[in-house]
Motif scaffolding. Sequence first.
Motif, PDB file in Angstrom:
ATOM      1  N   GLN A 112     -16.888  -3.900  -2.161  1.00 39.70           N
ATOM      2  CA  GLN A 112     -15.319  -3.709  -2.292  1.00 39.70           C
ATOM      3  C   GLN A 112     -15.560  -2.119  -2.811  1.00 39.70           C
ATOM      4  O   GLN A 112     -15.819  -1.926  -3.885  1.00 39.70           O
ATOM      5  CB  GLN A 112     -14.871  -4.553  -3.128  1.00 39.70           C
ATOM      6  CG  GLN A 112     -13.192  -4.068  -3.039  1.00 39.70           C
ATOM      7  CD  GLN A 112     -12.277  -4.843  -4.060  1.00 39.70           C
ATOM      8  OE1 GLN A 112     -12.760  -5.322  -4.954  1.00 39.70           O
ATOM      9  NE2 GLN A 112     -11.202  -5.046  -3.638  1.00 39.70           N
ATOM     10  N   VAL A 113     -15.042  -1.213  -2.013  1.00 38.33           N
ATOM     11  CA  VAL A 113     -15.217   0.140  -2.446  1.00 38.33           C
ATOM     12  C   VAL A 113     -13.707   0.671  -2.746  1.00 38.33           C
ATOM     13  O   VAL A 113     -12.763   0.271  -1.879  1.00 38.33           O
ATOM     14  CB  VAL A 113     -15.705   1.029  -1.384  1.00 38.33           C
ATOM     15  CG1 VAL A 113     -15.576   2.436  -1.439  1.00 38.33           C
ATOM     16  CG2 VAL A 113     -17.134   0.514  -0.699  1.00 38.33           C
ATOM     17  N   ILE A 114     -13.431   1.108  -3.693  1.00 38.14           N
ATOM     18  CA  ILE A 114     -12.051   1.378  -4.341  1.00 38.14           C
ATOM     19  C   ILE A 114     -12.042   3.070  -4.414  1.00 38.14           C
ATOM     20  O   ILE A 114     -12.669   3.499  -4.853  1.00 38.14           O
ATOM     21  CB  ILE A 114     -11.829   0.802  -5.743  1.00 38.14           C
ATOM     22  CG1 ILE A 114     -11.832  -0.588  -5.533  1.00 38.14           C
ATOM     23  CG2 ILE A 114     -10.261   1.513  -6.056  1.00 38.14           C
ATOM     24  CD1 ILE A 114     -11.678  -1.573  -6.896  1.00 38.14           C
ATOM     25  N   VAL A 115     -11.167   3.483  -3.721  1.00 44.29           N
ATOM     26  CA  VAL A 115     -11.018   4.931  -3.655  1.00 44.29           C
ATOM     27  C   VAL A 115      -9.778   5.386  -4.490  1.00 44.29           C
ATOM     28  O   VAL A 115      -8.656   4.703  -4.627  1.00 44.29           O
ATOM     29  CB  VAL A 115     -10.633   5.432  -2.339  1.00 44.29           C
ATOM     30  CG1 VAL A 115     -10.381   6.894  -2.339  1.00 44.29           C
ATOM     31  CG2 VAL A 115     -11.596   5.096  -1.251  1.00 44.29           C
ATOM     32  N   GLN A 116     -10.134   6.121  -5.503  1.00 38.39           N
ATOM     33  CA  GLN A 116      -9.190   6.503  -6.751  1.00 38.39           C
ATOM     34  C   GLN A 116      -9.014   8.170  -6.346  1.00 38.39           C
ATOM     35  O   GLN A 116      -9.941   8.911  -6.329  1.00 38.39           O
ATOM     36  CB  GLN A 116      -9.733   6.374  -8.089  1.00 38.39           C
ATOM     37  CG  GLN A 116      -9.021   5.589  -8.945  1.00 38.39           C
ATOM     38  CD  GLN A 116      -9.848   5.662 -10.388  1.00 38.39           C
ATOM     39  OE1 GLN A 116     -10.743   6.286 -10.590  1.00 38.39           O
ATOM     40  NE2 GLN A 116      -9.018   4.950 -11.051  1.00 38.39           N
ATOM     41  N   VAL A 117      -7.605   8.052  -6.279  1.00 37.43           N
ATOM     42  CA  VAL A 117      -7.038   9.642  -5.925  1.00 37.43           C
ATOM     43  C   VAL A 117      -7.072  10.276  -7.389  1.00 37.43           C
ATOM     44  O   VAL A 117      -6.137   9.809  -8.318  1.00 37.43           O
ATOM     45  CB  VAL A 117      -5.609   9.644  -5.330  1.00 37.43           C
ATOM     46  CG1 VAL A 117      -5.275  10.978  -5.155  1.00 37.43           C
ATOM     47  CG2 VAL A 117      -5.821   9.131  -3.793  1.00 37.43           C
ATOM     48  N   LEU A 118      -7.736  11.163  -7.681  1.00 41.76           N
ATOM     49  CA  LEU A 118      -7.681  12.054  -8.881  1.00 41.76           C
ATOM     50  C   LEU A 118      -7.002  13.530  -8.636  1.00 41.76           C
ATOM     51  O   LEU A 118      -7.272  14.160  -7.548  1.00 41.76           O
ATOM     52  CB  LEU A 118      -8.953  12.272  -9.491  1.00 41.76           C
ATOM     53  CG  LEU A 118      -9.879  11.088  -9.602  1.00 41.76           C
ATOM     54  CD1 LEU A 118     -11.338  11.407 -10.290  1.00 41.76           C
ATOM     55  CD2 LEU A 118      -9.185  10.231 -10.497  1.00 41.76           C
ATOM     56  N   CYS A 119      -6.309  13.845  -9.585  1.00 44.93           N
ATOM     57  CA  CYS A 119      -5.614  15.064  -9.631  1.00 44.93           C
ATOM     58  C   CYS A 119      -6.946  16.366  -9.478  1.00 44.93           C
ATOM     59  O   CYS A 119      -7.707  16.131 -10.119  1.00 44.93           O
ATOM     60  CB  CYS A 119      -4.922  15.499 -10.843  1.00 44.93           C
ATOM     61  SG  CYS A 119      -3.922  16.994 -10.851  1.00 44.93           S
TER      62      CYS A 119
ATOM     63  N   THR B 117      -1.207  11.875  -5.987  1.00 46.95           N
ATOM     64  CA  THR B 117      -1.200  11.749  -4.621  1.00 46.95           C
ATOM     65  C   THR B 117      -1.511  12.888  -3.911  1.00 46.95           C
ATOM     66  O   THR B 117      -1.126  14.088  -4.476  1.00 46.95           O
ATOM     67  CB  THR B 117       0.322  11.040  -4.305  1.00 46.95           C
ATOM     68  OG1 THR B 117       1.178  12.057  -4.726  1.00 46.95           O
ATOM     69  CG2 THR B 117       0.553   9.721  -4.515  1.00 46.95           C
ATOM     70  N   ALA B 118      -1.618  12.862  -2.512  1.00 47.05           N
ATOM     71  CA  ALA B 118      -1.963  14.077  -1.975  1.00 47.05           C
ATOM     72  C   ALA B 118      -0.632  14.833  -1.411  1.00 47.05           C
ATOM     73  O   ALA B 118       0.216  13.921  -1.184  1.00 47.05           O
ATOM     74  CB  ALA B 118      -2.802  13.655  -0.390  1.00 47.05           C
ATOM     75  N   LEU B 119      -0.568  15.938  -1.642  1.00 47.49           N
ATOM     76  CA  LEU B 119       0.403  16.887  -1.024  1.00 47.49           C
ATOM     77  C   LEU B 119       0.029  17.858  -0.174  1.00 47.49           C
ATOM     78  O   LEU B 119      -1.207  18.519  -0.479  1.00 47.49           O
ATOM     79  CB  LEU B 119       0.861  17.775  -2.516  1.00 47.49           C
ATOM     80  CG  LEU B 119       2.088  18.450  -2.346  1.00 47.49           C
ATOM     81  CD1 LEU B 119       3.402  17.724  -1.851  1.00 47.49           C
ATOM     82  CD2 LEU B 119       2.214  19.445  -3.301  1.00 47.49           C
ATOM     83  N   GLU B 120       0.731  17.989   1.118  1.00 45.90           N
ATOM     84  CA  GLU B 120       0.221  18.878   2.046  1.00 45.90           C
ATOM     85  C   GLU B 120       1.258  20.327   2.015  1.00 45.90           C
ATOM     86  O   GLU B 120       2.415  20.038   1.569  1.00 45.90           O
ATOM     87  CB  GLU B 120       0.480  18.359   3.348  1.00 45.90           C
ATOM     88  CG  GLU B 120      -0.570  17.540   3.409  1.00 45.90           C
ATOM     89  CD  GLU B 120      -0.594  16.763   5.080  1.00 45.90           C
ATOM     90  OE1 GLU B 120      -0.698  17.401   5.960  1.00 45.90           O
ATOM     91  OE2 GLU B 120      -0.161  15.581   4.813  1.00 45.90           O
ATOM     92  N   PHE B 121       1.061  21.128   1.975  1.00 47.05           N
ATOM     93  CA  PHE B 121       1.868  22.511   2.011  1.00 47.05           C
ATOM     94  C   PHE B 121       1.066  23.505   2.749  1.00 47.05           C
ATOM     95  O   PHE B 121      -0.183  23.546   3.157  1.00 47.05           O
ATOM     96  CB  PHE B 121       1.861  23.044   0.708  1.00 47.05           C
ATOM     97  CG  PHE B 121       0.948  23.387  -0.276  1.00 47.05           C
ATOM     98  CD1 PHE B 121       0.169  22.669  -0.901  1.00 47.05           C
ATOM     99  CD2 PHE B 121       0.646  24.865  -0.321  1.00 47.05           C
ATOM    100  CE1 PHE B 121      -1.046  23.173  -1.548  1.00 47.05           C
ATOM    101  CE2 PHE B 121      -0.620  25.087  -0.948  1.00 47.05           C
ATOM    102  CZ  PHE B 121      -1.231  24.166  -1.754  1.00 47.05           C
TER     103      PHE B 121
END
Length: 114
Positions: free
Chosen positions: A4-11, A21-25
């Motif tokens: 099980q691979v867990i992807v963590q979103v880090l700032c 979370t990801a922000l697109e601009f």
Amino acid sequence: MARQVIVQVLCDVCESNEGATALEFAIGRSAFEIDLCGEHRAAFNAALSPFVSRGRSARSRAATMSPSSGPSQRRDPSETEAIRHWAKENGFAISTRGRIPGTIQEAYNARVSK
Ligand SMILES: [Zn+2]
């Protein structure tokens, strides 16, 4: 072996994972994506609010141009997982978090389209 691979979103600013979370601009013709925690997202919004509140809503050129293989392109999380998995199986050095490097993305695209 089950894995099980867990992807963590880090700032990307402080490496906190709290609400990151990801922000697109886009600025001008360049589109960006950044992962921000709640605090830094608020800072980002606060910094831009004087301009956003006065700006006209428009589809950016970056958003409407045909997507390149750059990291600004929105990707389905399950596809990101598939790419990570494929990259590992094929001997690419890839971290378990963060964005997929462009070279790996291109290699994956080339492989899938064959
Ligand atoms: Zn942060």
